[in-house]
Design a protein around this motif. Structure first.
Motif, PDB file in Angstrom:
ATOM      1  N   VAL A 147      -7.016   9.095  -3.935  1.00  9.44           N
ATOM      2  CA  VAL A 147      -6.122   8.019  -4.362  1.00  9.44           C
ATOM      3  C   VAL A 147      -5.741   8.266  -5.816  1.00  9.44           C
ATOM      4  O   VAL A 147      -6.603   8.489  -6.667  1.00  9.44           O
ATOM      5  N   LEU A 148      -4.445   8.233  -6.090  1.00  4.36           N
ATOM      6  CA  LEU A 148      -3.937   8.477  -7.437  1.00  4.36           C
ATOM      7  C   LEU A 148      -3.562   7.159  -8.103  1.00  4.36           C
ATOM      8  O   LEU A 148      -3.660   6.087  -7.499  1.00  4.36           O
ATOM      9  N   ARG A 149      -3.115   7.253  -9.330  1.00  6.70           N
ATOM     10  CA  ARG A 149      -2.698   6.074 -10.086  1.00  6.70           C
ATOM     11  C   ARG A 149      -1.284   6.291 -10.623  1.00  6.70           C
ATOM     12  O   ARG A 149      -0.879   7.413 -10.915  1.00  6.70           O
ATOM     13  N   SER A 150      -0.542   5.219 -10.766  1.00  6.31           N
ATOM     14  CA  SER A 150       0.771   5.236 -11.396  1.00  6.31           C
ATOM     15  C   SER A 150       0.981   3.878 -12.041  1.00  6.31           C
ATOM     16  O   SER A 150       0.211   2.929 -11.794  1.00  6.31           O
ATOM     17  N   SER A 151       2.011   3.783 -12.847  1.00  6.95           N
ATOM     18  CA  SER A 151       2.299   2.498 -13.490  1.00  6.95           C
ATOM     19  C   SER A 151       2.561   1.417 -12.446  1.00  6.95           C
ATOM     20  O   SER A 151       2.100   0.281 -12.563  1.00  6.95           O
ATOM     21  N   ALA A 152       3.306   1.784 -11.395  1.00  9.45           N
ATOM     22  CA  ALA A 152       3.636   0.813 -10.346  1.00  9.45           C
ATOM     23  C   ALA A 152       2.392   0.412  -9.561  1.00  9.45           C
ATOM     24  O   ALA A 152       2.180  -0.773  -9.255  1.00  9.45           O
ATOM     25  N   SER A 153       1.543   1.391  -9.225  1.00  9.08           N
ATOM     26  CA  SER A 153       0.360   1.061  -8.422  1.00  9.08           C
ATOM     27  C   SER A 153      -0.646   0.247  -9.225  1.00  9.08           C
ATOM     28  O   SER A 153      -1.348  -0.607  -8.673  1.00  9.08           O
ATOM     29  N   MET A 197       0.813  -1.212   0.000  1.00  5.29           N
ATOM     30  CA  MET A 197       0.000   0.000   0.000  1.00  5.29           C
ATOM     31  C   MET A 197       0.852   1.270   0.000  1.00  5.29           C
ATOM     32  O   MET A 197       0.397   2.328  -0.435  1.00  5.29           O
ATOM     33  N   ALA A 198       2.088   1.170   0.464  1.00  8.00           N
ATOM     34  CA  ALA A 198       2.976   2.332   0.446  1.00  8.00           C
ATOM     35  C   ALA A 198       3.299   2.766  -0.982  1.00  8.00           C
ATOM     36  O   ALA A 198       3.689   3.915  -1.221  1.00  8.00           O
ATOM     37  N   ALA A 199       3.129   1.861  -1.947  1.00 11.20           N
ATOM     38  CA  ALA A 199       3.420   2.165  -3.351  1.00 11.20           C
ATOM     39  C   ALA A 199       2.199   2.699  -4.103  1.00 11.20           C
ATOM     40  O   ALA A 199       2.303   3.011  -5.287  1.00 11.20           O
ATOM     41  N   VAL A 200       1.051   2.794  -3.434  1.00  5.72           N
ATOM     42  CA  VAL A 200      -0.153   3.354  -4.063  1.00  5.72           C
ATOM     43  C   VAL A 200      -0.243   4.820  -3.653  1.00  5.72           C
ATOM     44  O   VAL A 200      -0.487   5.131  -2.490  1.00  5.72           O
ATOM     45  N   PRO A 201      -0.042   5.751  -4.584  1.00  4.38           N
ATOM     46  CA  PRO A 201       0.042   7.172  -4.211  1.00  4.38           C
ATOM     47  C   PRO A 201      -1.310   7.749  -3.800  1.00  4.38           C
ATOM     48  O   PRO A 201      -2.353   7.392  -4.353  1.00  4.38           O
ATOM     49  N   THR A 202      -1.270   8.636  -2.824  1.00  7.90           N
ATOM     50  CA  THR A 202      -2.451   9.388  -2.406  1.00  7.90           C
ATOM     51  C   THR A 202      -2.054  10.846  -2.232  1.00  7.90           C
ATOM     52  O   THR A 202      -0.873  11.172  -2.117  1.00  7.90           O
ATOM     53  N   THR A 203      -3.039  11.707  -2.228  1.00  5.74           N
ATOM     54  CA  THR A 203      -2.790  13.119  -1.963  1.00  5.74           C
ATOM     55  C   THR A 203      -3.958  13.673  -1.160  1.00  5.74           C
ATOM     56  O   THR A 203      -5.047  13.085  -1.144  1.00  5.74           O
ATOM     57  N   THR A 204      -3.732  14.783  -0.491  1.00  6.75           N
ATOM     58  CA  THR A 204      -4.781  15.436   0.289  1.00  6.75           C
ATOM     59  C   THR A 204      -5.352  16.593  -0.527  1.00  6.75           C
ATOM     60  O   THR A 204      -4.607  17.417  -1.054  1.00  6.75           O
ATOM     61  N   VAL A 205      -6.665  16.632  -0.636  1.00  2.27           N
ATOM     62  CA  VAL A 205      -7.343  17.641  -1.450  1.00  2.27           C
ATOM     63  C   VAL A 205      -8.286  18.446  -0.564  1.00  2.27           C
ATOM     64  O   VAL A 205      -8.951  17.891   0.308  1.00  2.27           O
ATOM     65  N   GLN A 206      -8.338  19.749  -0.812  1.00  2.00           N
ATOM     66  CA  GLN A 206      -9.255  20.622  -0.093  1.00  2.00           C
ATOM     67  C   GLN A 206     -10.388  21.096  -0.999  1.00  2.00           C
ATOM     68  O   GLN A 206     -10.180  21.357  -2.189  1.00  2.00           O
ATOM     69  N   CYS A 207     -11.574  21.206  -0.419  1.00  2.00           N
ATOM     70  CA  CYS A 207     -12.707  21.899  -1.039  1.00  2.00           C
ATOM     71  C   CYS A 207     -13.078  23.036  -0.095  1.00  2.00           C
ATOM     72  O   CYS A 207     -13.317  22.793   1.099  1.00  2.00           O
ATOM     73  N   ILE A 208     -13.113  24.252  -0.615  1.00  2.00           N
ATOM     74  CA  ILE A 208     -13.382  25.418   0.226  1.00  2.00           C
ATOM     75  C   ILE A 208     -14.637  26.126  -0.274  1.00  2.00           C
ATOM     76  O   ILE A 208     -14.719  26.521  -1.445  1.00  2.00           O
ATOM     77  N   VAL A 209     -15.615  26.266   0.608  1.00  4.25           N
ATOM     78  CA  VAL A 209     -16.806  27.059   0.321  1.00  4.25           C
ATOM     79  C   VAL A 209     -16.538  28.468   0.823  1.00  4.25           C
ATOM     80  O   VAL A 209     -16.177  28.661   1.991  1.00  4.25           O
ATOM     81  N   HIS A 210     -16.707  29.450  -0.046  1.00  7.98           N
ATOM     82  CA  HIS A 210     -16.367  30.822   0.353  1.00  7.98           C
ATOM     83  C   HIS A 210     -17.185  31.825  -0.453  1.00  7.98           C
ATOM     84  O   HIS A 210     -17.931  31.457  -1.372  1.00  7.98           O
ATOM     85  N   ARG A 211     -17.011  33.092  -0.111  1.00  7.80           N
ATOM     86  CA  ARG A 211     -17.686  34.172  -0.834  1.00  7.80           C
ATOM     87  C   ARG A 211     -16.671  35.249  -1.232  1.00  7.80           C
ATOM     88  O   ARG A 211     -16.981  36.440  -1.205  1.00  7.80           O
ATOM     89  N   ASP A 212     -15.496  34.814  -1.612  1.00 15.15           N
ATOM     90  CA  ASP A 212     -14.465  35.743  -2.083  1.00 15.15           C
ATOM     91  C   ASP A 212     -14.649  35.935  -3.588  1.00 15.15           C
ATOM     92  O   ASP A 212     -13.962  35.316  -4.405  1.00 15.15           O
ATOM     93  N   PHE A 213     -15.593  36.784  -3.960  1.00 17.27           N
ATOM     94  CA  PHE A 213     -15.920  36.967  -5.376  1.00 17.27           C
ATOM     95  C   PHE A 213     -14.886  37.787  -6.118  1.00 17.27           C
ATOM     96  O   PHE A 213     -15.022  37.985  -7.336  1.00 17.27           O
ATOM     97  N   SER A 214     -13.856  38.246  -5.428  1.00 13.82           N
ATOM     98  CA  SER A 214     -12.745  38.898  -6.141  1.00 13.82           C
ATOM     99  C   SER A 214     -12.006  37.882  -6.989  1.00 13.82           C
ATOM    100  O   SER A 214     -11.222  38.248  -7.869  1.00 13.82           O
ATOM    101  N   LYS A 215     -12.266  36.563  -6.746  1.00 14.18           N
ATOM    102  CA  LYS A 215     -11.627  35.511  -7.535  1.00 14.18           C
ATOM    103  C   LYS A 215     -12.205  35.442  -8.953  1.00 14.18           C
ATOM    104  O   LYS A 215     -11.604  34.844  -9.835  1.00 14.18           O
ATOM    105  N   ILE A 216     -13.410  36.014  -9.152  1.00 14.64           N
ATOM    106  CA  ILE A 216     -14.069  35.948 -10.449  1.00 14.64           C
ATOM    107  C   ILE A 216     -13.984  37.311 -11.114  1.00 14.64           C
ATOM    108  O   ILE A 216     -14.479  38.309 -10.585  1.00 14.64           O
ATOM    109  N   ILE A 217     -13.370  37.348 -12.279  1.00 12.49           N
ATOM    110  CA  ILE A 217     -13.162  38.631 -12.946  1.00 12.49           C
ATOM    111  C   ILE A 217     -14.452  39.091 -13.614  1.00 12.49           C
ATOM    112  O   ILE A 217     -15.314  38.296 -13.983  1.00 12.49           O
TER     113      ILE A 217
END
Length: 457
Positions: free
Chosen positions: A385-391, A300-320
């Motif tokens: 959970v990600l994928r790679s040739s090894a995993s 399992m150490a060879a199966v890559p993973t990453t941490t992902v964030q989802c943020i709910v916000h009202r920072d509309f300066s992000k939208i041009i």
């Protein structure tokens, strides 16, 4: 005739895969299983990252936001759709507009260079501000040539795999072999596919090419859907009649004779417990599997993973403002409410998606640009959970049917010692909800249990 002895089953994890296999076993027509479900959180995890938005003015709770958004498509999610139809889960095909743009060195969004409509509901595509008609036509022609070249390659140029040629071809090597232009890969392929895989561009390029090619083949010209009312409706249907053991953090799964011992700690009082089961089904991510189940620790150490964030916000300066004017024009032109915009903003390494939700909130997934912390409403973090040739090789060995002649070097196989794995990563394909259904069906078949939505009409 004596009744067959009932089997005790522990299902660890309450994501889609865990809830599905628990539902199947609990509804076994022959009633052969006693199922106990373990969840380390104080609520079921399928919908645990989602958020109920509160109206700023009234303070009343309004709409449930699925985090992450769980869209699915015809062609790839056939088992998922069959289950939804069986359970009476309604789903629709909402209109989305995907605006592709880049982030400047100061992390500011630049005006979109392309605007794509979901299910091609907007033909021809909208012309972004800043493009003359001549330059826009050149861009469209270039994009059409690259897109149809890549599509043709997906159908007629099969990626190299360990099974076919003795080597596993990554997406990076595949696009080089088919000579897909770097400009198209960087500005179109990676941003769009990163929104599906929620990972960095480098990690995506390391995916087995066969994963992406198969996904492209099966979703080509197919509709995409989302569950109406939110995925909590699915969770409620699957969990009906179950009494999960919440707040139970499983610390070890071990074979003891012909049975399997599950040890856990109660998060409320810290008390440790253990119990023997006839079968244990692990519906958790590979990093957790490696922590609690010793036979798979190194694999399992060879199966890559990453941490992902989802943020709910009202920072509309992000939208041009340029983007906003396009949505207004579109709604006036069609006479309908404007489609939901999703901004895909990329730098050299990754793509973030910003969903303008109808409830006047923004949902940013995989954020790479700063968000005003005072305008953040809610943050959810989950393991991807990600994928790679090894995993891919490791996963296929675990779930494959053939065993090598040298049994001493043989990796643990799914079902050995009555321990089973289920999850979106537990199949040979993209880590999606369809993998949850496929892996749960595999366990059900091995235990000779009928999957109700797979019955032939």
């Amino acid at each position: 005739m004596t009744e067959p002895q009932r089997k005790s089953v522990a299902v660890i994890g309450t994501g889609m895969a865990g809830l599905v296999i628990a539902y199947i076993l609990r509804n076994d027509p022959r009633g052969r299983f006693d199922v106990e479900v373990f969840e380390k959180q104080d609520k079921l995890s399928l919908d645990s990252a989602s958020h109920t938005l509160t109206d700023e003015k009234s303070g009343e709770k309004s709409e449930r936001l699925d985090l992450p958004m769980r869209a699915f498509a015809d062609g790839y999610y056939e088992s998922l759709k069959r289950m939804y139809d069986y359970l009476g889960i309604t789903y629709g095909s909402p209109r989305f507009i995907y605006a592709l743009s880049t982030l400047s060195n100061t992390a500011q969004q630049v005006s979109p260079y392309y605007i794509h409509s979901s299910n091609n509901h907007q033909i021809p595509p909208l012309r972004p501000n800043g493009f003359s008609w001549a330059s826009w036509l050149v861009e469209l022609c270039y994009l059409a040539v690259c897109y149809y070249w890549f599509t043709a390659c997906c159908f007629f140029v099969t990626p190299k795999t360990l099974e076919s040629s003795g080597t596993e071809e990554s997406l990076r090597h595949y696009v080089e072999r088919i000579r897909l232009p770097v400009y198209y890969v960087k500005n179109y392929l990676l941003p769009l596919m990163s929104s599906v895989t929620t990972c960095s561009h480098d990690a995506l390029m390391d995916f087995p090419a066969i994963d992406l090619v198969d996904y492209e083949r099966r979703t080509f010209r197919r509709k995409h859907y989302t569950v109406l009312g939110g995925v909590h409706r699915v969770q409620t249907k699957l969990a009906k009649g179950q009494t999960p053991r919440l707040g139970a953090k499983v610390t070890a799964v071990e074979n003891v004779g012909t049975q399997v011992q599950v040890s856990w700690t109660d998060s409320r009082d810290g008390q440790s417990s253990s119990r023997l089961f006839d079968h244990v089904i692990l519906g958790v991510t590979p990093d957790v599997v490696g922590t609690i189940f010793q036979p798979l620790r190194s694999a399992m150490a060879a199966v890559p993973t990453t941490t992902v964030q989802c943020i709910v916000h009202r920072d509309f300066s992000k939208i041009i403002d340029a983007s906003r004017s396009l949505w207004t024009q579109m709604s006036l032109k069609t006479g309908e409410s404007a489609p939901q915009p999703i901004h895909m903003c990329s730098n050299d390494h990754a793509t973030e998606s910003i969903h303008e939700h109808p409830s006047s909130a923004l949902i940013t997934t995989y954020p790479i640009a700063p968000i005003d912390p005072e305008k953040v409403v809610y943050t959810a973090t989950f393991t991807r959970v990600l994928r790679s040739s090894a995993s891919r090789q490791i996963v296929n060995q675990i779930f494959g049917q053939k065993r090598s002649i040298d049994e001493k070097s043989q990796l643990w196989r799914n079902g050995d010692g009555n321990v089973w794995l289920v999850g979106g990563w537990c199949w040979d394909g993209m880590v999606m909800l369809e993998g949850c259904l496929a892996s749960a069906t595999r366990v059900a078949n091995a235990l000779d249990v009928e999957v109700p939505w797979m019955k032939r009409s």
